[in-house]
Design an enzyme around this catalytic site. Structure first.
Site, short mmCIF file in Angstrom:
data_model
loop_
_atom_site.label_atom_id
_atom_site.label_comp_id
_atom_site.label_asym_id
_atom_site.label_seq_id
_atom_site.Cartn_x
_atom_site.Cartn_y
_atom_site.Cartn_z
N GLU A 12 0.88 -1.18 0.00
CA GLU A 12 0.00 0.00 0.00
C GLU A 12 0.91 1.22 0.00
O GLU A 12 1.43 1.62 1.04
CB GLU A 12 -0.90 -0.01 1.24
CG GLU A 12 -1.93 -1.13 1.25
CD GLU A 12 -3.06 -0.90 0.26
OE1 GLU A 12 -3.28 0.25 -0.16
OE2 GLU A 12 -3.74 -1.89 -0.08
N CYS A 34 -2.26 9.43 2.51
CA CYS A 34 -1.76 8.85 1.26
C CYS A 34 -2.63 9.20 0.06
O CYS A 34 -2.14 9.33 -1.05
CB CYS A 34 -1.66 7.34 1.39
SG CYS A 34 -3.20 6.58 1.90
P1 NAD Z 1 7.39 5.16 7.37
O1 NAD Z 1 8.67 5.90 7.36
O2 NAD Z 1 6.62 5.07 8.64
O3 NAD Z 1 7.70 3.73 6.80
C1 NAD Z 1 6.72 2.73 6.80
C2 NAD Z 1 7.27 1.51 7.45
O4 NAD Z 1 8.41 1.06 6.72
C3 NAD Z 1 7.71 1.71 8.89
O5 NAD Z 1 7.18 0.70 9.69
C4 NAD Z 1 9.23 1.65 8.82
O6 NAD Z 1 9.79 1.08 9.97
C5 NAD Z 1 9.48 0.77 7.61
N1 NAD Z 1 10.75 1.11 6.96
C6 NAD Z 1 11.23 2.33 6.69
N2 NAD Z 1 12.41 2.24 6.05
C7 NAD Z 1 12.69 0.92 5.92
C8 NAD Z 1 13.75 0.17 5.35
N3 NAD Z 1 14.80 0.76 4.77
N4 NAD Z 1 13.69 -1.17 5.39
C9 NAD Z 1 12.63 -1.78 5.95
N5 NAD Z 1 11.59 -1.12 6.50
C10 NAD Z 1 11.61 0.21 6.50
O7 NAD Z 1 6.39 5.75 6.35
P2 NAD Z 1 6.69 6.49 5.05
O8 NAD Z 1 7.35 5.55 4.11
O9 NAD Z 1 7.26 7.83 5.30
O10 NAD Z 1 5.14 6.69 4.64
C11 NAD Z 1 4.75 7.66 3.81
C12 NAD Z 1 4.40 7.06 2.47
O11 NAD Z 1 3.47 6.03 2.66
C13 NAD Z 1 3.75 8.03 1.53
O12 NAD Z 1 4.24 7.81 0.24
C14 NAD Z 1 2.30 7.67 1.59
O13 NAD Z 1 1.58 8.02 0.45
C15 NAD Z 1 2.38 6.20 1.79
N6 NAD Z 1 1.19 5.72 2.45
C16 NAD Z 1 0.38 4.88 1.76
C17 NAD Z 1 -0.79 4.45 2.33
C18 NAD Z 1 -1.72 3.54 1.61
O14 NAD Z 1 -2.65 3.06 2.25
N7 NAD Z 1 -1.53 3.27 0.35
C19 NAD Z 1 -1.11 4.88 3.62
C20 NAD Z 1 -0.25 5.72 4.28
C21 NAD Z 1 0.91 6.13 3.70
#
Ligand code: NAD
Length: 496
Positions: free
Chosen positions: A209, A243
């Site tokens: 997602e 998102c």
């Molecule tokens: P985040 O930084 O919280 O990362 C999400 C998860 O990934 C966390 O649990 C984190 O620990 C893990 N993570 C981060 N880097 C990692 C790595 N190198 N290796 C393994 N795991 C890792 O969240 P984010 O990525 O900043 O979220 C924002 C993005 O998520 C935006 O692009 C947003 O659009 C998208 N998003 C999508 C949805 C959806 O339902 N489609 C919902 C919310 C957010």
């Protein structure tokens, strides 16, 4: 407990069959609901500490969302879990066919920080309902929410089957070395690729997602007072950190003028003359994201807003005009309260613009022109659409929610969440009767022309036999028999 030890406990629990009985799953879902109801204030406080999320948004977009989803699961789980009985082809007329709804096993759910409860616990509820053991990995970035989740889950759910694993990148990297039976990830597209790569090592299926730049198209036919409110609400809820938030607007110069004018009035009505003083407007999650979004304000010309307070991570609701597609604000997902407007000449330019970018998670169309709406829908690709609104399509639990291409793969919400965590196990149940065996003789060697012809007739693809067909067939047969008997008896009377 390290990932290995944790996996060993969960694997043993899964193999023991503990999570399979429906009553067990229902009990866990009820416990989860009790957890939300009994800890509402704790959750609201954690969200306020992490994101300055206001009470209203915490209740409506996190807690109520989760509770409604659980109520939907409780109302339908029995039906969803039952083996499905598909239609039969002619060749299987003597057999039974089933599709069993099997859990995958031990699954990993990784949540994001922007809706730290909803995005983690909604898929978790579906995974539990489907009968899996689960590792919950909250986002370390929403640290207060992650702490509350780690404290509450063991108090309400069976600790042999559901475990919270907190930590940042090193911890998640270690976790991903383990062999899971399914991984459900919410977050950025960049990390999504890391997740998929780790999953591929074990051939583990994934749902990703992800995000993207979700466009809004508006034309002159709409009631601009309504359109502006719906677009700004979608953009500014959670300070733009959603998102499916509208990322940018595509419209003509005339529409842009009206949009900007009306926006000024709406924003003042909602947040007063200084949005930083409003209890209803959120803050950016951390300094790195604050600096990233602040940089975007330098793109184009500020038409509305533009103020920031670094110490609070506050970014004023901002509308940018004269923005070029190559400006920094258009080069990545904004994920903040900044709305650039790109002017276009007509609908076809809008379609071209959308199709030149990555496939977005959502698309929003504001128009009264039904044909134009149809043309836009048919000529673009995105995760989902709201016409004449923003975000609301994801609140409908009978609609699947998920991205496509760069915005993700797989979907959830409502029954789709249950199905995501369910393997559809096919079963053909033959009987050992002599008639079936006789009909099947033609598949055994030695082969000959007659056997080939017979199998050709038997296996030829026909429409499945429907009950309607059988009903009509029987009715026709009975009718024919009645007519035959009637004439037969008359001729018998004549003869005697
Ligand atoms: P985040 O930084 O919280 O990362 C999400 C998860 O990934 C966390 O649990 C984190 O620990 C893990 N993570 C981060 N880097 C990692 C790595 N190198 N290796 C393994 N795991 C890792 O969240 P984010 O990525 O900043 O979220 C924002 C993005 O998520 C935006 O692009 C947003 O659009 C998208 N998003 C999508 C949805 C959806 O339902 N489609 C919902 C919310 C957010």
């Amino acid at each position: 407990m390290n990932p290995k030890e944790m996996m060993s406990v969960l694997r043993n629990s899964y193999v023991s069959g503990k999570t399979r009985p429906l009553e067990y799953r229902i009990k866990q879902i009820r416990n989860l609901k009790r957890m939300y109801l009994e800890n509402k204030e704790l959750i609201i406080d954690a969200l306020a500490a992490d994101l300055h999320k206001c009470r209203h948004e915490s209740i409506v977009m996190e807690i109520m969302f989760l509770i409604n989803d659980l109520d939907n699961i409780l109302a339908n789980i029995e039906e969803w879990e039952k083996p499905e009985v598909p239609e039969k082809p002619l060749v299987n007329v003597l057999d039974k066919l089933y599709i069993f709804n099997d859990p995958y096993g031990v699954v990993l759910v990784i949540g994001a920080w922007n809706y730290p409860f909803q995005l983690l616990l909604m898929p978790v509820a579906g995974a539990i309902a489907a009968g899996n053991c689960v590792v919950l990995k909250p986002s370390e970035i929403a640290k207060n929410s992650a702490k509350v989740i780690a404290e509450l889950i063991p108090k309400y759910l069976d600790t042999d089957c559901y475990k919270v694993y907190n930590g940042g990148v090193p911890e998640t990297t270690a976790l991903l070395k383990e062999r899971f039976d399914y991984i459900f990830y919410t977050g950025s597209s960049g990390v999504g690729k890391i997740i998929q790569e780790a999953a591929a090592k074990h051939l583990t299926p994934v749902t990703l997602e992800l995000g993207g730049k979700s466009p809004v198209y508006i034309d002159e036919s709409v009631d601009m007072n309504i359109a502006v409110r719906r677009i700004l609400w979608g953009k500014l809820a959670n300070a733009g950190q959603t998102c499916v938030a509208p990322d940018y607007v595509l419209c003509t110069k005339d529409v842009e003028k009206k949009f900007v004018e009306i926006s000024k009035g709406v924003l003042e009505q909602w947040y007063g003359t200084d949005a930083s003083k409003s209890p209803d407007f959120g803050r950016i999650i951390n300094d790195a994201h604050f600096r990233r979004i602040e940089r975007f304000i330098k793109s184009g010309t500020i038409a509305v807003g533009g103020n920031t307070i670094a110490s609070e991570r506050y970014i004023e609701p901002t509308i940018l005009i004269d923005v070029k597609p190559t400006d920094p604000v258009m080069m990545e997902e904004i994920f903040g309260p900044v709305l650039p407007i790109i002017t276009i000449g007509n609908l076809h330019e809008a379609i071209r613009f959308i199709n030149e970018g990555e496939k977005p998670l959502a698309m929003y169309i504001f128009s009264r022109k039904k044909l134009d709406v149809k043309v836009l829908i048919n000529n673009t690709s995105c995760g989902g659409i709201s016409v004449n609104d923003t975000i609301m399509h994801l609140t409908v639990d009978t609609l699947p929610f998920g991205g496509v291409g760069n915005s993700g793969m797989g979907q959830y919400h409502g029954k789709y969440t249950f199905d995501t965590f369910t393997h559809k196990k096919s079963c053909l149940y033959k009987n050992l009767g002599a008639l079936g065996e006789k009909l099947g003789q033609a598949r055994y060697p030695p082969y000959n022309e007659r056997k080939t012809r017979f199998l050709n007739i038997l296996l030829k693809r026909r429409s499945p036999i429907s009950f309607d067909f059988i009903r009509y067939f029987v009715a026709f047969g009975l009718g024919a028999a009645a007519i035959y008997m009637y004439y037969n008896s008359r001729s018998f009377i004549r003869r005697t």
